[in-house]
Motif scaffolding. Structure first.
Motif, PDB file in Angstrom:
ATOM      1  N   TRP A  62      24.341  55.407  57.576  1.00 12.39           N
ATOM      2  CA  TRP A  62      23.971  54.473  58.641  1.00 12.39           C
ATOM      3  C   TRP A  62      24.447  53.056  58.328  1.00 12.39           C
ATOM      4  N   GLU A  63      24.294  52.631  57.070  1.00 12.70           N
ATOM      5  CA  GLU A  63      24.683  51.276  56.691  1.00 12.70           C
ATOM      6  C   GLU A  63      26.200  51.126  56.588  1.00 12.70           C
ATOM      7  N   ARG A  64      26.869  52.062  55.932  1.00 15.62           N
ATOM      8  CA  ARG A  64      28.320  51.949  55.752  1.00 15.62           C
ATOM      9  C   ARG A  64      29.083  52.154  57.053  1.00 15.62           C
ATOM     10  N   GLY A  65      28.587  53.024  57.896  1.00 20.05           N
ATOM     11  CA  GLY A  65      29.267  53.276  59.165  1.00 20.05           C
ATOM     12  C   GLY A  65      28.949  52.257  60.239  1.00 20.05           C
ATOM     13  N   LYS A  66      27.972  51.361  59.995  1.00 17.56           N
ATOM     14  CA  LYS A  66      27.549  50.364  60.976  1.00 17.56           C
ATOM     15  C   LYS A  66      27.247  51.033  62.318  1.00 17.56           C
ATOM     16  N   PHE A  67      26.417  52.052  62.262  1.00 20.82           N
ATOM     17  CA  PHE A  67      26.138  52.852  63.442  1.00 20.82           C
ATOM     18  C   PHE A  67      25.199  52.162  64.419  1.00 20.82           C
ATOM     19  N   LEU A  68      24.487  51.126  63.994  1.00 17.80           N
ATOM     20  CA  LEU A  68      23.587  50.448  64.927  1.00 17.80           C
ATOM     21  C   LEU A  68      24.376  49.840  66.082  1.00 17.80           C
ATOM     22  N   LEU A  69      25.436  49.100  65.768  1.00 18.81           N
ATOM     23  CA  LEU A  69      26.277  48.517  66.801  1.00 18.81           C
ATOM     24  C   LEU A  69      26.983  49.601  67.610  1.00 18.81           C
ATOM     25  N   ALA A  70      27.451  50.652  66.926  1.00 17.25           N
ATOM     26  CA  ALA A  70      28.143  51.744  67.624  1.00 17.25           C
ATOM     27  C   ALA A  70      27.203  52.462  68.583  1.00 17.25           C
ATOM     28  N   ALA A 229      35.095  58.396  63.348  1.00 21.20           N
ATOM     29  CA  ALA A 229      36.474  58.659  62.936  1.00 21.20           C
ATOM     30  C   ALA A 229      36.880  57.741  61.781  1.00 21.20           C
ATOM     31  N   GLU A 230      36.509  56.479  61.862  1.00 21.07           N
ATOM     32  CA  GLU A 230      36.820  55.550  60.774  1.00 21.07           C
ATOM     33  C   GLU A 230      36.030  55.903  59.511  1.00 21.07           C
ATOM     34  N   PHE A 231      34.796  56.349  59.705  1.00 19.06           N
ATOM     35  CA  PHE A 231      33.977  56.758  58.565  1.00 19.06           C
ATOM     36  C   PHE A 231      34.601  57.948  57.864  1.00 19.06           C
ATOM     37  N   GLN A 232      35.137  58.884  58.628  1.00 12.69           N
ATOM     38  CA  GLN A 232      35.755  60.075  58.052  1.00 12.69           C
ATOM     39  C   GLN A 232      36.975  59.709  57.210  1.00 12.69           C
ATOM     40  N   GLU A 233      37.744  58.714  57.644  1.00  8.69           N
ATOM     41  CA  GLU A 233      38.917  58.296  56.884  1.00  8.69           C
ATOM     42  C   GLU A 233      38.523  57.709  55.531  1.00  8.69           C
ATOM     43  N   GLN A 234      37.360  57.066  55.472  1.00  6.59           N
ATOM     44  CA  GLN A 234      36.924  56.422  54.233  1.00  6.59           C
ATOM     45  C   GLN A 234      36.262  57.401  53.274  1.00  6.59           C
ATOM     46  N   PHE A 235      35.562  58.398  53.803  1.00  6.66           N
ATOM     47  CA  PHE A 235      34.756  59.281  52.950  1.00  6.66           C
ATOM     48  C   PHE A 235      35.121  60.747  53.194  1.00  6.66           C
ATOM     49  N   THR A 236      36.417  61.047  53.201  1.00  4.46           N
ATOM     50  CA  THR A 236      36.875  62.401  53.489  1.00  4.46           C
ATOM     51  C   THR A 236      36.371  63.406  52.460  1.00  4.46           C
ATOM     52  N   ASN A 237      36.307  63.027  51.188  1.00 11.92           N
ATOM     53  CA  ASN A 237      35.942  63.957  50.117  1.00 11.92           C
ATOM     54  C   ASN A 237      34.449  64.003  49.835  1.00 11.92           C
ATOM     55  N   ASN A 238      33.670  63.129  50.473  1.00  8.04           N
ATOM     56  CA  ASN A 238      32.229  63.106  50.251  1.00  8.04           C
ATOM     57  C   ASN A 238      31.558  63.881  51.396  1.00  8.04           C
ATOM     58  N   TRP A 239      31.469  65.202  51.227  1.00  8.24           N
ATOM     59  CA  TRP A 239      30.976  66.045  52.307  1.00  8.24           C
ATOM     60  C   TRP A 239      29.525  65.764  52.697  1.00  8.24           C
ATOM     61  N   PRO A 240      28.598  65.627  51.776  1.00  6.23           N
ATOM     62  CA  PRO A 240      27.212  65.335  52.190  1.00  6.23           C
ATOM     63  C   PRO A 240      27.096  64.054  53.003  1.00  6.23           C
ATOM     64  N   LEU A 241      27.797  63.005  52.588  1.00 12.28           N
ATOM     65  CA  LEU A 241      27.742  61.743  53.325  1.00 12.28           C
ATOM     66  C   LEU A 241      28.388  61.896  54.703  1.00 12.28           C
ATOM     67  N   MET A 242      29.483  62.650  54.756  1.00 12.54           N
ATOM     68  CA  MET A 242      30.166  62.874  56.025  1.00 12.54           C
ATOM     69  C   MET A 242      29.299  63.679  56.985  1.00 12.54           C
TER      70      MET A 242
END
Length: 275
Positions: A62-70, A229-242
Motif C-alpha cells: 500500500w505504501e510503496r505502490g501509493k495506492f491511496l491516490l490511485a 503495472a508500475e508496481f509489478q515492474e519494480q517488484f517482479t521477483n517478490n511474489w508475496p508483495l506482488m
C-alpha cells in the motif's frame, strides 16, 4: 404412491458435481493469489503448511505502490463514467424502445455496430480530439471517451421493452410528459438493468489500463491498474508483495459485485423478454 425418479436425482447430483468442479477451477487461482499474499517476503509461493504468515506485505504494498491516490483517481473516473453511461443509455435506450421516428432501426444498427469496433482502433482520432480540446493529462481524457456505450444503450432498450406500455399510457393520461415517465416509472422498474450496467461499467473502468497509459503522463493521475503495472515492474521477483498488491486492487470490485449480484442476475435473466 409414485416411485422416486432416480434418473432425475442422479442427473441433479452429477450437475452439482460438475458445477462444484467448475467453481473450484475458477476460484483456485484466486485462492493461490490470496494465500501467497500472506507469505513472508522472499519466500516461494508454496503456501500449504507455512506458519510464517504476515500482514506486512499489505502495508508495504500500500505504501510503496501509493495506492491511496490511485484508489481516489480510479473511483472518481469509474463513478463519473458510470454516471454518464447510465444517463446517456437511459435516454437513448428509452427513445429507441418507445418513440416512433424515421430512422430508428438504422440508429439501432449503428449502435450495435459500435459493439464490434475495438477501442484501440479509435485511439488515434480520440487522442487528436482530446489534444484539440486541451484535455490530454486531465480527468476528462479518462472520462469522456467512455461516456457513451452501445452496450448500455442496447441493454436498457431491451429491458424497457419488457415493461408494459399500459403503465406509460396511464401516466400520460395523468399529465406526465416523456421525461417524467422515464424518471418516475421506467427507471424504477428497470433497476435490475441499471445495476447490471453499473457493475459492468464500474468494473470495466476500474480494470482499465489502456486509457490511463495512452492519455495521461502526470503521476497525480495514476489509476489503480497503472499503479499496479508500475508496481509489478519494480517488484517482479517478490511474489508475496506482488500478490498483496493484486489483492488490494481486486477487493473493491469483488465486494461491489457481491453486493449487487442479485440485481445483476435478475437484469441479465429478464433483459430481452417481452410481455
Amino acid at each position: 404412491m409414485s416411485k422416486p425418479n432416480w434418473n432425475l436425482k442422479t442427473g441433479n447430483f452429477l450437475s452439482l458435481i460438475v458445477l462444484l468442479l467448475g467453481a473450484l477451477i475458477v476460484l483456485l487461482p484466486l485462492i493461490v493469489v490470496f494465500l501467497t499474499s500472506f507469505a513472508a517476503t522472499g519466500t516461494t509461493p508454496g503456501i500449504l503448511g507455512q506458519n510464517n504468515w504476515t500482514l506486512a506485505n499489505y502495508r508495504e504494498a500500500w505504501e510503496r505502490g501509493k495506492f491511496l491516490l490511485a484508489f481516489a483517481n480510479s473511483t472518481l473516473v469509474a463513478i463519473a463514467v458510470t454516471a454518464f453511461q447510465i444517463i446517456t443509455s437511459a435516454l437513448a435506450g428509452y427513445a429507441l424502445a418507445r418513440l416512433k421516428f424515421r430512422g430508428r432501426q438504422a440508429i439501432l444498427l449503428v449502435v450495435l455496430a459500435t459493439l464490434v469496433i475495438p477501442f484501440q482502433l479509435l485511439v488515434i482520432p480520440i487522442f487528436l480530439v482530446l489534444k484539440w480540446g486541451h484535455m490530454i493529462n486531465t480527468y476528462w481524457a479518462l472520462i469522456l471517451p467512455s461516456a457513451v456505450n452501445g452496450f448500455g444503450i442496447f441493454l436498457l432498450r431491451q429491458y424497457f421493452q419488457t415493461i408494459p406500455v399500459e403503465l406509460e399510457e396511464a401516466a400520460a393520461i395523468d399529465g406526465a410528459n416523456r421525461l417524467q415517465i422515464l424518471w418516475r416509472i421506467m427507471l424504477p422498474l428497470a433497476r435490475p438493468a441499471l445495476v447490471t450496467l453499473f457493475l459492468f461499467t464500474f468494473i470495466g473502468e476500474w480494470n482499465d489500463l489502456f486509457k490511463p497509459l495512452v492519455f495521461t503522463t502526470r503521476p497525480e493521475l495514476r489509476t489503480v491498474q497503472l499503479a499496479l503495472a508500475e508496481f509489478q515492474e519494480q517488484f517482479t521477483n517478490n511474489w508475496p508483495l506482488m500478490m498483496a498488491a493484486v489483492t488490494i486492487s481486486t477487493v473493491p470490485v469483488m465486494v461491489l459485485f457481491l453486493i449487487g449480484q442479485r440485481q445483476f442476475i435478475q437484469g441479465i435473466a429478464t433483459t430481452g423478454i417481452k410481455n
